[in-house]
Design a protein around this motif. Structure first.
Motif, PDB file in Angstrom:
ATOM      1  N   ASP A 254      61.434 -62.293 -41.101  1.00 22.78           N
ATOM      2  CA  ASP A 254      60.042 -62.226 -41.561  1.00 22.78           C
ATOM      3  C   ASP A 254      59.981 -62.334 -43.084  1.00 22.78           C
ATOM      4  O   ASP A 254      59.157 -63.038 -43.646  1.00 22.78           O
TER       5      ASP A 254
ATOM      6  N   ALA B 104      59.074 -66.256 -43.161  1.00 20.60           N
ATOM      7  CA  ALA B 104      57.669 -66.304 -42.764  1.00 20.60           C
ATOM      8  C   ALA B 104      56.825 -66.942 -43.871  1.00 20.60           C
ATOM      9  O   ALA B 104      57.242 -66.991 -45.031  1.00 20.60           O
TER      10      ALA B 104
ATOM     11  N   ASP C 177      49.514 -56.659 -42.529  1.00 21.68           N
ATOM     12  CA  ASP C 177      50.193 -57.752 -41.822  1.00 21.68           C
ATOM     13  C   ASP C 177      50.949 -57.127 -40.660  1.00 21.68           C
ATOM     14  O   ASP C 177      51.965 -56.441 -40.856  1.00 21.68           O
ATOM     15  N   ASN C 178      50.470 -57.362 -39.464  1.00 20.93           N
ATOM     16  CA  ASN C 178      51.034 -56.687 -38.294  1.00 20.93           C
ATOM     17  C   ASN C 178      52.522 -56.985 -38.096  1.00 20.93           C
ATOM     18  O   ASN C 178      53.293 -56.103 -37.712  1.00 20.93           O
ATOM     19  N   ALA C 179      52.933 -58.207 -38.399  1.00 19.47           N
ATOM     20  CA  ALA C 179      54.349 -58.560 -38.206  1.00 19.47           C
ATOM     21  C   ALA C 179      55.233 -57.735 -39.139  1.00 19.47           C
ATOM     22  O   ALA C 179      56.290 -57.231 -38.751  1.00 19.47           O
ATOM     23  N   LYS C 180      54.784 -57.591 -40.394  1.00 22.53           N
ATOM     24  CA  LYS C 180      55.579 -56.804 -41.343  1.00 22.53           C
ATOM     25  C   LYS C 180      55.586 -55.331 -40.928  1.00 22.53           C
ATOM     26  O   LYS C 180      56.607 -54.648 -41.038  1.00 22.53           O
TER      27      LYS C 180
ATOM     28  N   SER D 291      48.421 -55.067 -33.573  1.00 21.17           N
ATOM     29  CA  SER D 291      48.755 -55.319 -32.171  1.00 21.17           C
ATOM     30  C   SER D 291      48.500 -54.040 -31.379  1.00 21.17           C
ATOM     31  O   SER D 291      48.442 -52.945 -31.953  1.00 21.17           O
TER      32      SER D 291
ATOM     33  N   GLU E 204      55.336 -54.117 -37.941  1.00 24.78           N
ATOM     34  CA  GLU E 204      56.213 -53.924 -36.779  1.00 24.78           C
ATOM     35  C   GLU E 204      57.686 -53.966 -37.172  1.00 24.78           C
ATOM     36  O   GLU E 204      58.489 -53.161 -36.702  1.00 24.78           O
ATOM     37  N   ALA E 205      58.021 -54.910 -38.023  1.00 24.77           N
ATOM     38  CA  ALA E 205      59.427 -55.026 -38.446  1.00 24.77           C
ATOM     39  C   ALA E 205      59.844 -53.775 -39.210  1.00 24.77           C
ATOM     40  O   ALA E 205      60.936 -53.230 -39.001  1.00 24.77           O
TER      41      ALA E 205
END
Lengths: 219, 219, 219, 219, 219, 219
Positions: free
Chosen positions: F88, F92, D75-78, D48, D80-81
């Motif tokens: 997540d 996820a 994995d961008n979501a991981k 992102s 970021e989290a």
């Protein structure tokens, strides 16, 4: 002619320039490089000429006398026995290189979490190998290091000796033979691993402190 | 003039009369008193006159040469270093009696489950104390023994050194000081406990076997 | 007709001639063969005629009543349940010889460092096998013993049960089947190993002391 | 606009000048500073804009992107989290200084012998404190360090959480309160110690490798 | 008149309605409530009239015969010895309530991670106490439970017996006396804790499976 | 618009009807389902609208807000970071099913004996699988469960990560690959196992208590 080893074992090598260092102001953590050799207060013994010469040689070649020798200096007989035993073990001809013996020293000391030996022998691994990361890996987790099969088998044996010597059996020795170690090499691996299991414990039991100079060597 | 230590380290002391013993016929368990000194096959080295004399003295005074000495006899320099270190440790003047040093030896060897050292030094505890049960207790569980507070503190320190030397701190040394040990005594406790942590591991790593004669001593 | 088991469980068998022994004068270590049966002070119960006869039989055949039986004698029901359970386990017909059951007893007791059981059952291994060293090896480190593959597998299973029973799985049972044990034999191995994991703990929890006579048996 | 994080997570930061280093010729030990980020081969994800900016900021301020971030970049979501969780934990206002949080990180990582975290956070302790020996002590044996009572209590709690969290009880929290920690501070100690028990394990499970540059920082 | 215990120990109690349960379709995990009693295949023995009556009584009062009894049913003598020992231990008059004995059973079984005993005796704790959470806490971590000081001391002793019986000494017994336990109570605590250290191991060694009905009891 | 999360984190979900339950009268054991969320007294923070909505959704879908969320509610930033990370991880898309992720959660929590996580995630395993015994087995001893080879390998890896993460090497990852896991799956296994090694420790360090309603779910 024999002479007294400084005044007492509580006087030790002062690394150049460490005196003034104070850490980041306000960190609230005491500086760690204090100058006591160990937590036992033993009056300095009288060194034999041989030991006097040995200490002088250390100063000339290393720039300092390793604190472990100062720790034993309260009793010349013990110092001589220790130095003789140690020098044969780590420096005499062997199928194991000096670096390999130091790698065993550090991998064993890591299991026993010995501050003195990890510091002094970690420096030796970095210096002998020219690879700072190798010294760190031996101290942190030898299993994460990139090693030859032979080196790995050597360290596995040394660490098993450290953690559950009672479980060593013929198949463990055979694993060493299979990767190319002779029976004499196996004795040497056992002797080095055994020695640091002694030395780690004596150092921890007496809170022996490494010479501060080791921290920067081979970085 | 130097001479070869028998032919090889695989020839060892044969206890009188053990040859014919066969155990209860049909028990199906092999006899345990085999005559190998250790599992490594190392050609006998050439003994110095000093070591030759030392072995002769062992035969005269003990009736046998302890197998640990035969195990080191493949290399005279290592044998001499080991013997000097050991004899200073266990026999030189100390605030600890010889019995107390042997008690440490056995309590430590029990933690490491070392067959050689438990057998040889268990015999020493029985002989020095004249109390067979004391030898058994050191080998089985020193906490179950009837000891003075001072002896108990000494063994607690030695066993903590063995099992978690990294956790020894000033309060552990102070516990020894409180029951009357001097700083020099503490060094000696640490040195003996440290030594058997080495010796136990070398013995297990090489499957060193005790002279069978030890089993019956001091019963 | 029932009668009281001596006055109290704190009166126990006094080994012949042990009373006068004092150890080497000046060793400073208390004699270990005191006569308490255990650390709990429980008034003697009333023995049933069956238990009375059982104690008499012990005296006749062994020369003494094992202290573990005196320890349970505060409550006849518990004594009977214990004796029945024990005698079925160790003496009833089984694919395991009595020596093998005693070997399991000692190898398990070694893991748990139980002074009572190591002493009493170590004596049994020496006596049944006619081999003092075998008794010592079971108590010190069964892995160092010379055993048949079948005996070794049996002890490995018993020791794994002792140290990490939660990790026993079908492959462990299959290892026993492969060396020739039947499912019934496996049950008996498990039952003996299980029993001493109980008995070791009750003995340690109550500081049960072995009859001194055991120390000399089968030497 | 989002973009791919380099080609794959197997491309990582190459420390200046490390390429040519070969160690002492003939040492026979492979160089340790290889350039893989971790042992899992995961195709690079699409970052992102926020994460792209974050990586750029790392390059500007640190001179490199920490490998742990590259490892999560599949994995961008991981990513970021993880970054949000980590940054709140280690950088947000707290009763614990950043140095103290790093000391916990290293003491915990030492128990778990995590090469990645010991290297990266050992560097942070050295840098924040200006005391190389302090970083070594946290990694080798925090008990040997000279600490204030409050710092020691903090690390004892963190290490007990690491080694036997199930045994933590009210008296452990009270020990922290007694030396001056608030309940909120206790939460923060627990959160940092807990986090590195996660992070150490993920790093070891994936063989995550620290950026080589860390080795020399703060020496 | 004696009769065969069903056909074999592999036939066990089938919980009502469990036959049709299939779990969430597609979960991919096999159902856990299989009907084998244990992993050893032992032909059913001939039950004595007393044991036959005992099994009948179990069916009437509990609705099923506990699988542990079926496991021992291959040999009537062993079954009788086990049942007599168990019933005296858990049901005879004692200073410990039945609930307290069950709490010891579960706390010990948790240390040994015994599926059979945790399931069967966890149900007993829930039922005797009327508090499902108490049963869970004994099985998960007794230290997290809200207990009286006396109950906590009792479980601490039982768990220390389980994990390091060799370290139990007079001060441990005194800790029980101080909170109000008599020497007889201490014996009973030791006996129950000892027993489950046996029973846990026999159950794990034979993969004994609990009757499925236990899972739902006392919820 | 943000609002306060109830008054304080010491107010938690009260399970229906638990208020009146008193256990069997006279059992002498306190009821276990107290209503504190954790042992730290932290004033409730101000929730963001997002977190407020999240709590409302929990109440609607689950009937309660899990206590772990209430525990973090003293600081909205920490709550958001935790919730994002957790959701997540566990919800996820992944090669691992939700049930498999919960099985890892419980097997890991069993090693760490975490009351909170065993209770909350044990309920999830029972509910997702429809098999109460499976939930019990994950909490008691996953090795006793009937699993596919793939599930077993997954749990073996997660448990090795928990107990000796430093010993995980390429062959451990290869064991997962051989049964069909991709490198991405391995990352997910590591991430879940790592997370619960954090969460277990934070829960134990703060004595976090599970919502009582979990005990009865999926029975």
């Amino acid at each position: 002619m024999a002479k007294k080893a400084s005044k007492s074992n509580v006087l030790a090598y002062a690394p150049k320039g460490s005196g003034g260092a104070k850490g980041m102001p306000g960190s609230g953590v005491p500086r760690q490089d204090d100058a006591r050799v160990m937590a036992l207060d033993l009056p300095a013994g009288t060194l034999s000429p041989a030991m006097e010469a040995y200490f002088k040689k250390c100063e000339e070649k290393l720039g300092f006398v390793p604190n472990v020798l100062l720790a034993y200096a309260f009793d010349n007989a013990k110092l001589e026995a220790f130095a003789a035993f140690y020098n044969d073990l780590m420096l005499a001809p062997s199928g194991l290189s000096k670096l390999e013996r130091e790698m065993i020293a550090v991998a064993v000391s890591s299991q026993n979490r010995c501050y003195y030996c990890l510091t002094a022998h970690g420096a030796a691994v970095r210096t002998y190998s020219g690879d700072p990361a190798l010294g760190e890996l031996m101290a942190m987790n030898y299993r994460a290091a990139r090693l030859t099969k032979k080196q790995r088998a050597m360290l596995d044996f040394a660490v098993k000796m450290t953690n559950e010597s009672f479980a060593i059996e013929e198949q463990d020795r055979d694993a060493l033979r299979r990767v190319g170690f002779s029976d004499r090499d196996i004795f040497d691996i056992a002797a080095v691993a055994g020695f640091f299991n002694m030395s780690n414990r004596v150092a921890s039991a007496t809170d022996m402190r490494p010479n501060a100079v080791y921290h920067g060597q081979g970085r």
